[in-house]
Design a protein around this motif. Sequence first.
Motif, mmCIF file in Angstrom:
data_model
loop_
_atom_site.group_PDB
_atom_site.id
_atom_site.type_symbol
_atom_site.label_atom_id
_atom_site.label_comp_id
_atom_site.label_asym_id
_atom_site.label_seq_id
_atom_site.Cartn_x
_atom_site.Cartn_y
_atom_site.Cartn_z
ATOM 1 N N ASP A 249 0.833 -1.215 0.000
ATOM 2 C CA ASP A 249 0.000 0.000 0.000
ATOM 3 C C ASP A 249 0.862 1.256 0.000
ATOM 4 O O ASP A 249 0.564 2.227 -0.696
ATOM 5 C CB ASP A 249 -0.933 0.002 1.211
ATOM 6 C CG ASP A 249 -2.108 -0.943 1.007
ATOM 7 O OD1 ASP A 249 -2.308 -1.372 -0.151
ATOM 8 O OD2 ASP A 249 -2.794 -1.272 1.995
ATOM 9 N N GLY A 253 0.900 4.207 -2.753
ATOM 10 C CA GLY A 253 0.732 5.616 -2.399
ATOM 11 C C GLY A 253 1.819 6.477 -3.005
ATOM 12 O O GLY A 253 1.539 7.539 -3.565
ATOM 13 N N PRO A 340 -4.196 4.726 0.177
ATOM 14 C CA PRO A 340 -3.897 3.773 -0.890
ATOM 15 C C PRO A 340 -5.149 3.409 -1.693
ATOM 16 O O PRO A 340 -5.080 2.567 -2.574
ATOM 17 C CB PRO A 340 -3.354 2.560 -0.134
ATOM 18 C CG PRO A 340 -4.002 2.644 1.204
ATOM 19 C CD PRO A 340 -4.240 4.086 1.502
#
Lengths: 448, 577
Positions: A249, A253, A340
């Motif tokens: 995640d 991001g 995310p």
Amino acid sequence: MNPTETLTELISVRGVSKSFATEGGEKNVLDDVSFSIREGEIVALLGRSGSGKSTLLRCVAGLIAPSEGEVAYRGKRLNGANPGTALVFQSFALLPWLTVIENVELGLEAKGVKTAERRERALRAIDIIGLDGFESAYPKELSGGMRQRVGFARAIVVEPDVLLMDEPFSALDVLTSENLRSELVRMWADGSMPTRTALIVTHNIEEAIQLADRVLVLDSNPGRIKAELSVPMPKPRDRRSPEFEALVDEVYGILTGQKAEPRRETLAATAGDAAAASGLDVPLPTASTGALGGLVGLLAARGGTEGLAEIADDLRYEIDDLLPVVDAALLLKLARPHGPDLRITEQGRRYAAADPLRAKEQFATLAVEAAPLVRRIVRELRHSDSGAIRADDVLAELKAFYGDDDAEQQLDTAIDWGRYGELFEFDADSDRLLLPTHPDAAAGVPSA
Amino acid sequence: MPLLRQVPGAGVLRRPRLRWADILVAAAIVVVLYLVARASAGATAPLNLEAPQAISTDPANLPYYALRSLLRMFAALAASVVFTFVVATAAARLPRAEKIILPALDILQSVPILGFLSVTVTGFIALFPGSTLGLEAASVFAIFTSQAWNMAFSFHSSLVSQPDDLDEAARLMRLTKWERFWKLDVPSGMIPLVWNGMMSFGGGWFFLAASEAVTVGNTSFSLPGVGAYVAAAVGAGELDHVGYAILTMAIMVLGVNFLFWRPLVAWAERFRNEDTAAADRPRSVVLGILSRSSIPRGFGRAIAPVNRVFDAATRPFGIAEHPLHVPALRRRAGDVAVVVVVAAAITYGAYWAYVFIDSTAGLGSFGEAFLHGLITLLRVVVIIVLATIVWVPIGVWIGMNPRISRLAQPVVQLLASFPANFLFPFVIAFFVAAHIPLDIGGIVLMALGSQWYILFNVIAGASAIPTDLRQAMESFGLGRWQRWRRLILPGVFPSYVTGGITAAGGAWNAAIVAEVVSYNHQTLTATGLGADIAQATSSGDMAHVLVGVLVMSVFVVGINRLFWRRLYRIAETRFAL
């Protein structure tokens, strides 16, 4: 195995930039990249297409010269193929006229190793990599997975200091690549792999986190190191563990946090602010309108919010396929990032619910508002007396900012968007962009 | 872990009891060695310029003559291969050499080779005084010039279009120059090289026939061979003997095809860089026998130490890698040096030619040559137009019917490689009998050899049109004309252009032997540039030969640039399937 500072630095990359000449100026692929690889560590270079990761790998391999900066192997500046590396190719790059064992022996032959010793070392590498029984087969008789095993055997047989891998699993199907990847992890874990240092280029986030001790995330256009993460988990790593998922995640991001910022620093010196104002310097995400519609539809169906990793997983999309579509959705404000996750906007909900004609109209409005290249073409068409402009002229202007291929891709995407929104048409025979009201634009009347 | 494990090869697992293949192959090797020895013994005979070797038209001599001709053809092929390897590799690996070699090859490819015969014959006789070896070399050189440029181009283009990943793999493995050449460069260029060699070899027969009997400066030279045999028979007006020679020629062309080219083409398939083998891969009976015999494998094992010696001996030449960083000053200095040397050579050559022509033939001869060139050009245009009208529909018909195409392909191939000058006597006899002037008849002679290239290429193009497109056209119920306009003509256009260039080049070359012909002690002459060159050659007038060849080269190169190249570009951008 955390690398400590005392370990030998095998490869050092210092301030490497690489640009290629284009028609309108220069395309900057890599911009001031520095990192080093120390003995015993596995480093992953992760980035989307256009991040120059393969170019960077080829600089490390000594196959191409950086425009600025230098690559050194054991402190010595490279001036030709890097003698301490062997490369595993995405396309395998096996010689089709040589058998498996002849392919594996070739690198030893080049080193002048005597016949008997050569045969013995090749057979040992073949053993390690699990190719026994295939020694006398030709590559074309093997499946993709077996071919890549030959690629690995060929690379490790010369016992390089650093094993380079250029997206080694991306030409294989999901099951095969999973199988080969976990075997690689096992070989490193049980010590059967003679080379303990490696650099792997990939666009697969999970692959990077599964294999590497250190992940370098590359930014695109131009490529530069955006983030560096160390992966402290012991191997083999469980992809379902919370730690692993958290890292995935985090990388998502980092990768989507990238804004489509104006690329002033890559402008050709002559282009100046006038061109910047025209919007040519803001790249369109190369996403098809069909995929965009699909993504927004999927978000709406999932209740409005969904994690990027889940979407990629569900669609079996690599990030190279998914991120441009996400970028397009963000650009047109059909969705917005939420950690995310990706969250649908009000506009997006309307778009997903509209019938095809309405959706087209809505898309047209959004594209003119938010996509500078589309807006620019529409404006020029409206200002021209004939309602037609030459596509070559637009392409020539684009080439001041992009490489040849990228410029064409920008134009193709703009044409796809324009056609879908019924903003303008493209006549391939005369190579012109036309307003829908132009007499030649009457769609469906064949010239015969 | 076993230290030395046997690698199971096909030969170990399958031990054929029947060794008839070995006996056959061994016998064939003995026969070939004997024939080569027999034929080459005659090639070094002393040359008596006062009383040149007479060519007997007794058909009993034909087998020996055929053998001598064949030896010349293979000598030229070997020379072409060596030239190709050296020159094409230099052009591909040395950027400065490429800038000189490629334009030079391009021009050499377009100049009328036969025009140089006089120069080369004189030169080679001087090189080997008192031996027929000089004449042999001149003949081999004439054949060589018809093959080498093409083959070098083909090999160069496969070198520069080598897949990037294989190039990178070879560099990273640090192969030596020698290893890279034999492990990567030659294998990856093998298929185009073999096909090109086969086509060029076919074209070479024409030059063999033309170069075995030449008249330079009022002296006639002839070498024992089928070409000289035909010349002698024609001079004596013995058409039946010409018939025997044609039969011999046909047997040779087919025999070489069956025993040499077919096996080679089938063998070269192993170098195809594709995942899946083609459905109809070329097969060869001869290759089948060879692969069943253990002699080739034994031979391979026997020369393995030789390979090792070469590998070790070439190691000092270094690895096949170029430095990434070259100091700008040194690079610039090298560029300047090359430009200066080349410019000086060209200037000197041009100046020398200018002085020579000005002091002998006079510069005015260029004007006349140009006018005659236009007349020959008219003949070439007529040939191309007529051949297009006749052969494009036939070629499409053959190409789109797989069954007919399978039958017709070898026939057309034979026609294309059969030296047209062997058929000249019959046509000329007809012209003489029917009182047709050579100004018109020459067109037929020139067309005899060149038209097949159009047919050949159109067949290939038509058979490559995807079946699904043809079915789509049929399902839409498109009329015949619509189908031609929308699918067939665009589909065959690229291959037609290739055939057209080759046919036009062949026609220009043929003009030199077709615009002046002699039959049964008569000489027929047409007005044209080809006739000028031929007459200047036989009277030893070097200045006029030079003028004629220069003007003809300008015509060929100019038309290629202005006309064919443009068609080519259209074909590539618009009609590529």
